[in-house]
Design a protein around this motif. Structure first.
Motif, short mmCIF file in Angstrom:
data_model
loop_
_atom_site.label_atom_id
_atom_site.label_comp_id
_atom_site.label_asym_id
_atom_site.label_seq_id
_atom_site.Cartn_x
_atom_site.Cartn_y
_atom_site.Cartn_z
N LEU A 26 0.87 -1.31 0.05
CA LEU A 26 0.00 -0.17 0.06
C LEU A 26 0.89 1.44 -0.09
O LEU A 26 0.39 2.07 -0.65
CB LEU A 26 -0.88 0.06 1.26
CG LEU A 26 -2.18 -0.45 1.08
CD1 LEU A 26 -3.04 -0.52 2.47
CD2 LEU A 26 -3.02 -0.16 -0.15
N HIS A 27 2.01 1.32 0.76
CA HIS A 27 2.92 2.31 0.74
C HIS A 27 3.42 2.72 -0.70
O HIS A 27 3.22 3.96 -1.17
CB HIS A 27 4.01 1.95 1.63
CG HIS A 27 4.83 3.45 2.06
ND1 HIS A 27 4.21 4.45 2.60
CD2 HIS A 27 6.17 3.89 1.44
CE1 HIS A 27 5.21 5.49 2.65
NE2 HIS A 27 6.17 5.08 2.14
N ARG A 28 3.68 1.60 -1.37
CA ARG A 28 4.27 1.84 -2.73
C ARG A 28 3.15 2.44 -3.78
O ARG A 28 3.22 3.36 -4.53
CB ARG A 28 4.65 0.85 -3.23
CG ARG A 28 6.07 0.39 -2.75
CD ARG A 28 6.56 -1.00 -3.19
NE ARG A 28 7.87 -1.33 -2.65
CZ ARG A 28 8.18 -1.77 -1.35
NH1 ARG A 28 7.44 -1.84 -0.40
NH2 ARG A 28 9.62 -1.97 -1.24
N ALA A 29 2.00 1.91 -3.52
CA ALA A 29 0.77 2.17 -4.46
C ALA A 29 0.19 3.61 -4.09
O ALA A 29 -0.10 4.29 -5.08
CB ALA A 29 -0.46 1.11 -4.14
N THR A 30 0.24 3.94 -2.79
CA THR A 30 -0.02 5.32 -2.58
C THR A 30 0.82 6.33 -2.83
O THR A 30 0.57 7.37 -3.13
CB THR A 30 -0.50 5.31 -0.95
OG1 THR A 30 0.69 5.18 -0.33
CG2 THR A 30 -1.78 4.74 -0.41
N GLY A 31 2.07 6.04 -2.94
CA GLY A 31 3.08 6.85 -3.51
C GLY A 31 2.66 7.08 -4.99
O GLY A 31 2.80 8.36 -5.41
N ILE A 32 2.59 6.10 -5.87
CA ILE A 32 1.97 6.18 -7.08
C ILE A 32 0.81 7.04 -7.30
O ILE A 32 0.68 7.71 -8.21
CB ILE A 32 1.95 4.98 -8.02
CG1 ILE A 32 3.44 4.10 -7.97
CG2 ILE A 32 1.31 4.94 -9.16
CD1 ILE A 32 3.22 2.76 -8.37
N ALA A 33 -0.12 6.74 -6.48
CA ALA A 33 -1.35 7.49 -6.42
C ALA A 33 -1.17 8.97 -6.07
O ALA A 33 -1.88 9.82 -6.71
CB ALA A 33 -2.55 6.85 -5.50
N LEU A 34 -0.45 9.39 -5.02
CA LEU A 34 -0.15 10.55 -4.90
C LEU A 34 0.24 11.31 -6.11
O LEU A 34 0.04 12.48 -6.47
CB LEU A 34 0.77 10.67 -3.65
CG LEU A 34 0.16 10.33 -2.59
CD1 LEU A 34 1.07 10.61 -1.17
CD2 LEU A 34 -1.13 11.35 -1.99
N ALA A 35 1.40 10.76 -6.68
CA ALA A 35 2.14 11.39 -7.86
C ALA A 35 0.86 11.62 -9.19
O ALA A 35 0.93 12.80 -9.80
CB ALA A 35 3.16 10.43 -8.52
N VAL A 36 0.33 10.71 -9.25
CA VAL A 36 -1.02 11.08 -10.29
C VAL A 36 -1.94 11.76 -10.05
O VAL A 36 -2.37 12.56 -10.56
CB VAL A 36 -1.40 9.47 -10.79
CG1 VAL A 36 -2.62 9.57 -11.50
CG2 VAL A 36 -0.46 8.57 -11.24
N GLY A 37 -2.34 12.03 -8.54
CA GLY A 37 -3.31 12.74 -7.99
C GLY A 37 -2.77 14.28 -7.93
O GLY A 37 -3.84 15.23 -7.87
N THR A 38 -1.67 14.32 -7.86
CA THR A 38 -1.11 15.77 -8.01
C THR A 38 -1.50 16.53 -9.29
O THR A 38 -1.49 17.59 -9.06
CB THR A 38 0.54 15.83 -7.73
OG1 THR A 38 0.58 15.05 -6.40
CG2 THR A 38 0.95 17.32 -7.43
N LEU A 39 -1.60 15.64 -10.20
CA LEU A 39 -1.99 16.32 -11.52
C LEU A 39 -3.50 16.92 -11.34
O LEU A 39 -3.70 18.07 -12.10
CB LEU A 39 -2.04 15.35 -12.73
CG LEU A 39 -0.68 14.75 -12.99
CD1 LEU A 39 -0.78 13.45 -13.83
CD2 LEU A 39 0.24 15.63 -13.45
N PHE A 72 -11.51 12.07 -2.47
CA PHE A 72 -11.45 11.16 -1.15
C PHE A 72 -10.41 10.14 -1.14
O PHE A 72 -9.53 10.18 -0.14
CB PHE A 72 -12.72 10.57 -0.87
CG PHE A 72 -12.73 9.80 0.10
CD1 PHE A 72 -13.28 10.34 1.44
CD2 PHE A 72 -12.77 8.46 0.49
CE1 PHE A 72 -13.43 9.73 2.61
CE2 PHE A 72 -12.85 7.77 1.51
CZ PHE A 72 -13.02 8.59 2.72
N GLY A 73 -10.20 9.45 -2.13
CA GLY A 73 -9.07 8.64 -2.60
C GLY A 73 -7.69 8.91 -2.39
O GLY A 73 -6.83 8.73 -1.78
N TRP A 74 -7.53 10.44 -2.92
CA TRP A 74 -6.20 10.96 -3.23
C TRP A 74 -6.18 11.34 -1.45
O TRP A 74 -4.82 11.36 -1.23
CB TRP A 74 -6.36 12.14 -3.88
CG TRP A 74 -4.86 12.85 -4.12
CD1 TRP A 74 -3.92 12.23 -4.73
CD2 TRP A 74 -4.42 14.04 -3.46
NE1 TRP A 74 -2.88 13.19 -4.89
CE2 TRP A 74 -3.11 14.32 -3.83
CE3 TRP A 74 -4.97 15.01 -2.44
CZ2 TRP A 74 -2.44 15.30 -3.65
CZ3 TRP A 74 -4.26 15.83 -2.00
CH2 TRP A 74 -3.21 16.16 -2.58
#
Length: 131
Positions: A26-39, A72-74
């Motif tokens: 999850l830590h790795r997945a949320t790091g990717i989600a944060l990078a994409v969500g920053t867009l 919410f997910g971000w």
């Protein structure tokens, strides 16, 4: 002679799923989600700078059910990554390596991120911020 019917190396069907393994993934997945969500955040900032019409279009998109779900997910990904990052900092300092402490801190990062997300979104929804 070696038994060749068994796998040569362990894999996910062999390992028993544990909270430590899930939190690492999850830590790795949320790091990717944060990078994409920053867009999405960048889009909001650019539309804010672009004027009232472009910001109203952004608010319409983000205010939709899909947009709210993405926000919410971000926000959960942000809080989870934060809580788990703090857990890693404590472990980098040399504490929390015993298995019971490791499991407890893993669960604490999951529960803490959910609690923080609910608190923030309760405030946002009661203050009318998502309208």
């Amino acid at each position: 002679m070696a038994d060749t019917r068994r796998p040569l190396s362990p894999h996910l069907q062999i390992y028993k799923w544990q909270v430590q393994m899930v939190t690492s993934i999850l830590h790795r997945a949320t790091g990717i989600a944060l990078a994409v969500g920053t867009l999405l955040v960048l889009w909001g900032l650019l539309s804010l700078a672009g004027g009232e019409a472009s910001f109203n279009q952004f608010k319409t998109c983000v205010g939709s059910p899909i947009g709210l779900l993405l926000l919410f997910g971000w926000s959960w990904a942000l809080f989870y990554h934060l809580c788990n990052g703090i857990r890693h900092l404590v472990q980098d300092a040399g504490a929390g390596y015993a298995i019971p402490q490791f499991v407890r801190s893993s669960w604490l990062s999951v529960v803490g991120s959910i609690v923080l997300t609910v608190i923030v979104w309760a405030y946002v929804l009661t203050a009318g911020g998502a309208a």
